[in-house]
Every structure is written in C-alpha cells, then in structure tokens.
Design a protein around this motif. Sequence first.
Motif, PDB file in Angstrom:
ATOM      1  N   ILE A  45     -26.681  12.837  25.283  1.00  0.00           N
ATOM      2  CA  ILE A  45     -25.817  13.889  25.831  1.00  0.00           C
ATOM      3  C   ILE A  45     -24.406  13.339  25.978  1.00  0.00           C
ATOM      4  CG2 ILE A  45     -25.416  15.425  27.799  1.00  0.00           C
ATOM      5  CD1 ILE A  45     -28.417  14.933  28.520  1.00  0.00           C
ATOM      6  N   PHE A  46     -23.438  14.089  25.482  1.00  0.00           N
ATOM      7  CA  PHE A  46     -22.040  13.751  25.740  1.00  0.00           C
ATOM      8  C   PHE A  46     -21.497  14.760  26.731  1.00  0.00           C
ATOM      9  CE2 PHE A  46     -22.364  11.950  21.336  1.00  0.00           C
ATOM     10  CZ  PHE A  46     -22.236  10.620  21.734  1.00  0.00           C
ATOM     11  N   ASN A  47     -21.069  14.273  27.894  1.00  0.00           N
ATOM     12  CA  ASN A  47     -20.439  15.156  28.876  1.00  0.00           C
ATOM     13  C   ASN A  47     -18.936  14.955  28.735  1.00  0.00           C
ATOM     14  OD1 ASN A  47     -19.987  16.904  30.932  1.00  0.00           O
ATOM     15  ND2 ASN A  47     -20.672  15.536  32.565  1.00  0.00           N
ATOM     16  N   THR A  48     -18.289  15.923  28.115  1.00  0.00           N
ATOM     17  CA  THR A  48     -16.954  15.698  27.555  1.00  0.00           C
ATOM     18  C   THR A  48     -15.799  16.152  28.445  1.00  0.00           C
ATOM     19  OG1 THR A  48     -16.986  17.870  26.547  1.00  0.00           O
ATOM     20  CG2 THR A  48     -17.920  16.058  25.244  1.00  0.00           C
ATOM     21  N   CYS A  49     -14.602  15.675  28.077  1.00  0.00           N
ATOM     22  CA  CYS A  49     -13.377  16.009  28.820  1.00  0.00           C
ATOM     23  C   CYS A  49     -12.323  16.462  27.810  1.00  0.00           C
ATOM     24  CB  CYS A  49     -12.889  14.759  29.534  1.00  0.00           C
ATOM     25  SG  CYS A  49     -11.220  14.910  30.221  1.00  0.00           S
ATOM     26  N   SER A  50     -11.584  17.527  28.148  1.00  0.00           N
ATOM     27  CA  SER A  50     -10.554  17.973  27.195  1.00  0.00           C
ATOM     28  C   SER A  50      -9.171  18.016  27.835  1.00  0.00           C
ATOM     29  CB  SER A  50     -10.911  19.357  26.636  1.00  0.00           C
ATOM     30  OG  SER A  50     -11.014  20.286  27.686  1.00  0.00           O
ATOM     31  N   VAL A  51      -9.020  17.300  28.965  1.00  0.00           N
ATOM     32  CA  VAL A  51      -7.737  17.341  29.673  1.00  0.00           C
ATOM     33  C   VAL A  51      -6.614  16.755  28.814  1.00  0.00           C
ATOM     34  CG1 VAL A  51      -6.527  16.175  31.568  1.00  0.00           C
ATOM     35  CG2 VAL A  51      -8.486  17.589  32.036  1.00  0.00           C
ATOM     36  N   ARG A  52      -6.936  15.693  28.078  1.00  0.00           N
ATOM     37  CA  ARG A  52      -5.943  15.126  27.151  1.00  0.00           C
ATOM     38  C   ARG A  52      -6.570  15.013  25.769  1.00  0.00           C
ATOM     39  NH1 ARG A  52      -4.970  12.865  32.024  1.00  0.00           N
ATOM     40  NH2 ARG A  52      -6.814  11.581  31.739  1.00  0.00           N
ATOM     41  N   GLU A  53      -5.702  15.046  24.758  1.00  0.00           N
ATOM     42  CA  GLU A  53      -6.187  15.078  23.374  1.00  0.00           C
ATOM     43  C   GLU A  53      -7.050  13.859  23.047  1.00  0.00           C
ATOM     44  OE1 GLU A  53      -3.050  15.065  20.537  1.00  0.00           O
ATOM     45  OE2 GLU A  53      -4.388  15.552  18.866  1.00  0.00           O
ATOM     46  N   LYS A  54      -6.645  12.689  23.567  1.00  0.00           N
ATOM     47  CA  LYS A  54      -7.352  11.449  23.230  1.00  0.00           C
ATOM     48  C   LYS A  54      -8.823  11.534  23.605  1.00  0.00           C
ATOM     49  CE  LYS A  54      -4.955   7.071  23.095  1.00  0.00           C
ATOM     50  NZ  LYS A  54      -4.109   6.263  23.941  1.00  0.00           N
ATOM     51  N   ALA A  55      -9.079  12.040  24.818  1.00  0.00           N
ATOM     52  CA  ALA A  55     -10.461  12.130  25.298  1.00  0.00           C
ATOM     53  C   ALA A  55     -11.254  13.065  24.392  1.00  0.00           C
ATOM     54  CB  ALA A  55     -10.482  12.632  26.735  1.00  0.00           C
ATOM     55  N   GLN A  56     -10.608  14.159  23.976  1.00  0.00           N
ATOM     56  CA  GLN A  56     -11.276  15.142  23.137  1.00  0.00           C
ATOM     57  C   GLN A  56     -11.650  14.541  21.775  1.00  0.00           C
ATOM     58  OE1 GLN A  56      -9.946  19.050  23.390  1.00  0.00           O
ATOM     59  NE2 GLN A  56     -10.998  19.718  21.551  1.00  0.00           N
ATOM     60  N   GLU A  57     -10.687  13.821  21.190  1.00  0.00           N
ATOM     61  CA  GLU A  57     -10.931  13.262  19.859  1.00  0.00           C
ATOM     62  C   GLU A  57     -12.007  12.186  19.893  1.00  0.00           C
ATOM     63  OE1 GLU A  57     -10.309  14.323  16.829  1.00  0.00           O
ATOM     64  OE2 GLU A  57      -9.602  16.019  18.004  1.00  0.00           O
ATOM     65  N   LYS A  58     -12.061  11.464  21.009  1.00  0.00           N
ATOM     66  CA  LYS A  58     -13.050  10.399  21.183  1.00  0.00           C
ATOM     67  C   LYS A  58     -14.471  10.979  21.019  1.00  0.00           C
ATOM     68  CE  LYS A  58     -13.985   6.128  22.723  1.00  0.00           C
ATOM     69  NZ  LYS A  58     -15.394   6.216  22.524  1.00  0.00           N
ATOM     70  N   MET A  77     -32.416  14.339  19.546  1.00  0.00           N
ATOM     71  CA  MET A  77     -31.695  15.556  19.953  1.00  0.00           C
ATOM     72  C   MET A  77     -30.306  15.167  20.436  1.00  0.00           C
ATOM     73  SD  MET A  77     -33.469  18.355  19.777  1.00  0.00           S
ATOM     74  CE  MET A  77     -34.438  19.457  20.734  1.00  0.00           C
ATOM     75  N   ILE A  78     -29.318  15.999  20.110  1.00  0.00           N
ATOM     76  CA  ILE A  78     -27.938  15.712  20.526  1.00  0.00           C
ATOM     77  C   ILE A  78     -27.395  16.934  21.262  1.00  0.00           C
ATOM     78  CG2 ILE A  78     -25.614  15.110  19.735  1.00  0.00           C
ATOM     79  CD1 ILE A  78     -26.984  13.942  17.204  1.00  0.00           C
ATOM     80  N   ALA A  79     -26.889  16.696  22.467  1.00  0.00           N
ATOM     81  CA  ALA A  79     -26.340  17.805  23.258  1.00  0.00           C
ATOM     82  C   ALA A  79     -24.911  17.473  23.668  1.00  0.00           C
ATOM     83  CB  ALA A  79     -27.205  18.032  24.506  1.00  0.00           C
TER      84      ALA A  79
END
Length: 452
Positions: A45-58, A77-79
């Motif tokens: 599971i990836f619990n993601t952040c989109s506050v800055r572009e870098k985190a999103q691209e990671k 399985m990938i979530a």
Amino acid sequence: MSGKFFIKTFGCQMNEYDSDKMADVLHDTRGLSQTESIEEADLVIFNTCSVREKAQEKVFSDLGRVREMKLANPDLMIAVGGCVASQEGERIIARAPYVDVVFGPQTLHRLPGLLEKRRLFGRPQVDISFPEIEKFDHLPPPSVKGATAFVSIMEGCSKYCSFCVVPYTRGEEVSRGFEDVLIEISDLADQGVREVTLLGQNVNAYQGKTEDGDIADFAMLLEYVSDIAGIERIRFTTSHPKEFTQRLIDCYARLPKVVSHLHLPVQSGSDRILAAMKRGYTVLEYKSIVRRLRKARPDLSLSTDLIIGFPGESQADFDATLTLIDEVGFDASFSFIYSPRPGTPAAGLADDTPKAVKLERLQEVQARIEAHALAISQAMVGTRQDILIEGPARKDPDELCGRTENNRVVNFAIGDDPSLVPGRIVEVEITRAYPHSLRGRIADFATEKGAI
Ligand code: SAM
Ligand code: F3S
C-alpha cells in the motif's frame, strides 16, 4: 487473502495516522499482519501525498518498482491511497494498470471490501468518494503503542489557500462528534496513554456535535480533554491563525496540560504574499496572536510552516519573512520552496524568481531557524524540564529517552529507580545541548546522589 501487508507513508502526520488506521482495519477484518519488508508482502500500500510535486512524482517511481515485483509474483496486490489517489483517481490505473485498488483518505475503511471486490470481479477498484466522516464509525478501536497517541478530531479543509491541494483531495472541514472524541481519548488513557496529539488540517476549526445537539468548539474540547484522568499532556496540530480565537488563547492560561509548544503555520512574513496566498490574516494579526499567547504562557515555543518563493515574492517580501522569524523566534519550521499544484489558483500566477534564488532563500531561512533552535536548546541547559519517558534511548538502550514540552528529545541515564518506565513524567535537569537532542539527568537523582 491471507498474509502480510506493507505500507509506505508519504507526507504529513494525518497520513501517518491514516496508515495506522489502514493497518488496524486490515488486521481486524482480514487477519492480515503488517511487515516492514516490502519483499515479503502480499499486499503493498502506498499512502500518498500531493502537497508538493516531488512527493507526487516519488509515488510513480515507486510504483514502477513494485511493477517489477508484480511481474515476478502476479498474486501481489497493489493499493494506492492518500491525496494523490484522491486527486488522480482512475488516472492512476490508466498510468499504472497493474494497480489493483485506488482509495482516498475518506474511504480507507473500505479497503478490505475493495480488495475483495478486486478479487471477485477481476478488475481494478477505485473509490475516492468523500462519505462524510463515515470512516470513524467503521474503524476498530485504536491500538496503543506506548505512552503517546494521535487522535483525529476533524478532517479536510475549507480554507482554500491559493497554493494548496488539500481542500480538493481531503474535502471540506468535517468534525468528529464531541463525545466520540472524548471516549476514544479516555480509552487510550485507560490503556496507558499519557500524551495525546489532536489531529486535523485545522483543528481550531473544530465544531463537534454534542449528544444534546449543541456544537462544541476547539477550546471546549481542550477543556474536556484536560479533565480526562491519566492524560497529562495535550498537543495539537495543525491550527490556523485565522481561527485562533481569544477563547483558545485563554486555554493557555487555564489548562496546564496543554503543552508550551504550538505549531502555527504563517507561510510568509509579507502581507502582500499572505494576501496572494489567501491566508486570511496579516502579519500584524499573526504577531498579535503570538503576543497574547505569550502573555498567557510566557515560555511558549512556536514552530511554523513557511513557503519560500511563492510567485511574485520579491527580496523585500523575503526580508519581511526573515524579520518575522527573528521577531517570533521560531523554534522549528517545515519550510519548502513553493511547488505549483495543478488545479489550484496560484498555479496560474506568473513566477519570475529564478530557482537558484529560491534555493538560496530557503537555505537562509533554514539556517536562521536552526540558529534560533540551538539558542533555545542552549538556554535550556541548567533548567529542569518535565520529560515524558518514551522508552530506551535510540543510541544506547541502557539509557532512557523522552520529550520535553517543546518537543526536544532528551536522553538520560536510568539510575536505579525502577519506577522510571515509559509513560511516566519525570523532572530532568538538562546538562547539555546538541543540535538535535539534549542530554540530562533525573533531577531528584542528581540532587540526592550527586552528578552522574
Ligand atoms: N492547515 C495548515 C495551515 O494552517 O496552513 C497546513 C496544512 S498543509 C497540508 C501543510 C503545509 O504544506 C502548509 O502549511 C504549506 O507550508 C505546505 N504546502 C502546501 N501547499 C504547498 C505548495 N503548493 N508548495 C509548497 N508548500 C506547500
Ligand atoms: Fe492547505 Fe491552507 Fe488548508 S495550507 S490545508 S488550504 S489551511
């Protein structure tokens, strides 16, 4: 599905909290156990952040890596959850078709059901809806790991700062019920928790419904949490300067359990930039809050968030930020270079400050705040501080570590007192300041038995 899951968390404390809830829900409803090793996981599971572009691209580069794993093991399985999931939705599946489930911050309690549907229907599942605060009614009771715990009291944000994606990814502000929060905290206290951190994007926008139909504000919540037996320290994050009411400031005079440390994001020291950011306050208003807070609590330490290089930030605007840093004496900060976020109003603003200038400014800000932090740490040498013991010290398990109210880690020798256990608050005399920690000795022990 049986087996193990691995969670990688990006971004803020809200995401850390949500990841813990995902773990609780998978464990309780499906009997899955968490692993720290991605290689042995059946579910990633990836619990993601989109506050800055870098985190999103990671996230997308990490997804590329698990794709290889899935090629080798098609049952993997990938979530993808969190704010990138919320913002991108189906587009994640379009870009990474090997992803099985996409879910948002408000639908994490549905993760087991989504995984099951994926298995039954054989196609990826996406649920990024915002069912109003329903998730709290569907989560197992919190599992306690030590003397400190996070408790979410509200979700989302309705401030719409011109640079920020959060209102779009996490939805508008919704508060949890008043009694619901208090019951959770009493349960935690019964399980040995001594310090709670109340969590939300803007905790001071809290408007919790009470059982008798009234609305409790954040000051009232603090007052009731203070009355819970066993809870010794109350922290909260994040609060917004716009709603920092006098009632809330007065809590610092009345409620000693509210710690002498506050994270209050200011973003910039320039009124022109604050207006362009749509923050809803001026520098003078921010300083007035700080002045009144310090009147109520003279030793209050303050940390903040700063955005450097917002479109149109001139040298004079930046100098105003440096001046504010010195005037307030911030003890720590999360400072980052502005990152344009698609769909936000600021993304369309002209931005002619060169990247190199922004970087220089960021370094200057960080050096300035680090100097303040070191000066504050040095001024603590020789003082006695209440430390909440958290457990063995990281570098030397024969020692203990804990935190001061202003969030500094203190390492100290155990001595021969068997009552020094995690969860206890002890008085420690600070003997030395390092850049990222302090050294101390138990105050009574030092007095009774001489220097250690
Ligand atoms: N509720 C908080 C407040 O009162 O400002 C902030 C929550 S926000 C998710 C966390 C921090 O991320 C912000 O304080 C801001 O400094 C930073 N941030 C948000 N959007 C950003 C952007 N587009 N570029 C750089 N930093 C950003
Ligand atoms: Fe973002 Fe501003 Fe809310 S920074 S989380 S829109 S207070």
